[in-house]
Design a protein around this motif. Structure first.
Motif, PDB file in Angstrom:
ATOM      1  N   TYR A 238      29.368  65.526  38.091  1.00 20.91           N
ATOM      2  CA  TYR A 238      29.106  66.090  39.457  1.00 20.91           C
ATOM      3  C   TYR A 238      28.305  66.163  40.315  1.00 20.91           C
ATOM      4  N   PRO A 239      28.065  66.086  41.640  1.00 18.72           N
ATOM      5  CA  PRO A 239      27.208  66.328  42.427  1.00 18.72           C
ATOM      6  C   PRO A 239      26.466  66.659  42.650  1.00 18.72           C
TER       7      PRO A 239
ATOM      8  N   PRO B 122      23.181  73.393  28.850  1.00 19.58           N
ATOM      9  CA  PRO B 122      23.506  71.755  28.742  1.00 19.58           C
ATOM     10  C   PRO B 122      23.150  70.616  29.492  1.00 19.58           C
ATOM     11  N   TYR B 123      22.905  70.630  30.983  1.00 22.36           N
ATOM     12  CA  TYR B 123      22.255  70.290  31.799  1.00 22.36           C
ATOM     13  C   TYR B 123      21.282  70.674  32.808  1.00 22.36           C
ATOM     14  N   VAL B 124      20.441  69.055  32.897  1.00 20.39           N
ATOM     15  CA  VAL B 124      19.646  68.440  33.340  1.00 20.39           C
ATOM     16  C   VAL B 124      19.638  68.475  34.654  1.00 20.39           C
ATOM     17  N   TYR B 125      18.612  68.477  35.268  1.00 20.87           N
ATOM     18  CA  TYR B 125      18.255  68.021  36.812  1.00 20.87           C
ATOM     19  C   TYR B 125      17.309  67.438  36.950  1.00 20.87           C
ATOM     20  N   VAL B 126      17.701  66.049  37.377  1.00 18.49           N
ATOM     21  CA  VAL B 126      16.400  65.166  37.334  1.00 18.49           C
ATOM     22  C   VAL B 126      16.628  64.145  38.674  1.00 18.49           C
ATOM     23  N   THR B 127      15.631  63.852  39.573  1.00 15.36           N
ATOM     24  CA  THR B 127      14.913  64.431  40.719  1.00 15.36           C
ATOM     25  C   THR B 127      13.787  63.304  40.779  1.00 15.36           C
ATOM     26  N   SER B 128      13.671  62.116  41.755  1.00 13.17           N
ATOM     27  CA  SER B 128      12.591  60.776  41.989  1.00 13.17           C
ATOM     28  C   SER B 128      11.709  61.289  43.106  1.00 13.17           C
ATOM     29  N   CYS B 129      10.771  61.864  43.554  1.00  8.20           N
ATOM     30  CA  CYS B 129       9.795  62.008  44.412  1.00  8.20           C
ATOM     31  C   CYS B 129       9.570  60.405  45.316  1.00  8.20           C
TER      32      CYS B 129
ATOM     33  N   LEU C 180      14.239  69.401  35.077  1.00  9.54           N
ATOM     34  CA  LEU C 180      14.613  70.183  35.632  1.00  9.54           C
ATOM     35  C   LEU C 180      15.529  71.145  34.975  1.00  9.54           C
ATOM     36  N   PRO C 181      15.783  71.927  34.139  1.00  8.53           N
ATOM     37  CA  PRO C 181      16.762  72.738  33.230  1.00  8.53           C
ATOM     38  C   PRO C 181      17.541  72.973  34.705  1.00  8.53           C
ATOM     39  N   CYS C 182      19.569  72.747  34.751  1.00  9.32           N
ATOM     40  CA  CYS C 182      20.448  73.691  36.019  1.00  9.32           C
ATOM     41  C   CYS C 182      21.660  73.538  34.915  1.00  9.32           C
ATOM     42  N   THR C 183      21.918  74.728  35.996  1.00 13.35           N
ATOM     43  CA  THR C 183      23.095  74.679  35.629  1.00 13.35           C
ATOM     44  C   THR C 183      24.373  73.298  35.932  1.00 13.35           C
ATOM     45  N   ARG C 184      25.673  73.650  34.901  1.00 11.58           N
ATOM     46  CA  ARG C 184      26.849  72.628  35.854  1.00 11.58           C
ATOM     47  C   ARG C 184      26.562  72.272  36.854  1.00 11.58           C
ATOM     48  N   ASP C 185      26.736  73.177  38.187  1.00  8.21           N
ATOM     49  CA  ASP C 185      26.325  72.960  39.690  1.00  8.21           C
ATOM     50  C   ASP C 185      24.991  72.299  39.744  1.00  8.21           C
ATOM     51  N   GLY C 186      23.911  72.086  39.452  1.00 11.51           N
ATOM     52  CA  GLY C 186      22.734  71.700  39.686  1.00 11.51           C
ATOM     53  C   GLY C 186      21.646  72.596  40.042  1.00 11.51           C
ATOM     54  N   HIS C 187      22.351  73.926  40.466  1.00 11.55           N
ATOM     55  CA  HIS C 187      21.050  74.627  40.427  1.00 11.55           C
ATOM     56  C   HIS C 187      19.766  74.885  38.893  1.00 11.55           C
ATOM     57  N   VAL C 188      19.402  74.671  39.779  1.00  8.59           N
ATOM     58  CA  VAL C 188      17.783  74.520  38.835  1.00  8.59           C
ATOM     59  C   VAL C 188      17.799  76.304  38.511  1.00  8.59           C
ATOM     60  N   LEU C 189      17.740  76.839  36.963  1.00  3.96           N
ATOM     61  CA  LEU C 189      17.823  77.614  36.098  1.00  3.96           C
ATOM     62  C   LEU C 189      16.679  78.381  35.900  1.00  3.96           C
TER      63      LEU C 189
END
Length: 92
Positions: A10-11, A34-41, A50-59
Motif C-alpha cells: 500500500y502506498p 492491524p497496520y502501522v506507519y513507520v517513518t524515519s526523519c 505509529l498506528p494507522c489505517t490501511r491507507d496510511g492515515h495515522v489514527l
C-alpha cells in the motif's frame, strides 16, 4: 513475546512505509489496528512507529516504537514486532 510485521504494497504518505502487524497494535483501551506507519526523519535521525489505517492515515499520535537510528526493523522490534521479509506471494 514478539509479533510479526510484514511490509505492505500500500502506498504510504511522505517517505514512510505501511506494515501489517500481528498481533494488532493496541492504540488505546480496546481500540486496535492491524497496520502501522513507520517513518524515519533524516534531520533528527530517528525512526517512529505509529498506528494507522490501511491507507496510511495515522489514527492517533501514539508512539508505539522509537529508535534513535534510521532503521525500520529496529523500530518495529522496539514496538514488539519482528520484521519478516516476504520475497514472493501467491494469491489463490
Amino acid at each position: 513475546m514478539t509479533g510479526t510485521a510484514i511490509r505492505t504494497p500500500y502506498p504510504a504518505p511522505e517517505s514512510g512505509v505501511i506494515y501489517a502487524v500481528h498481533p494488532p497494535a493496541v492504540i488505546q483501551g480496546s481500540e486496535v489496528t492491524p497496520y502501522v506507519y513507520v517513518t524515519s526523519c533524516p534531520q533528527v535521525g530517528d525512526t517512529q512507529v505509529l498506528p494507522c489505517t490501511r491507507d496510511g492515515h495515522v489514527l492517533r499520535l501514539v508512539l508505539l516504537g522509537l529508535v534513535s537510528t534510521q532503521d525500520h526493523a529496529a523500530a518495529l522490534l522496539d514496538a514488539g514486532w519482528e520484521l519478516e521479509e516476504v520475497t514472493s506471494c501467491v494469491v489463490a
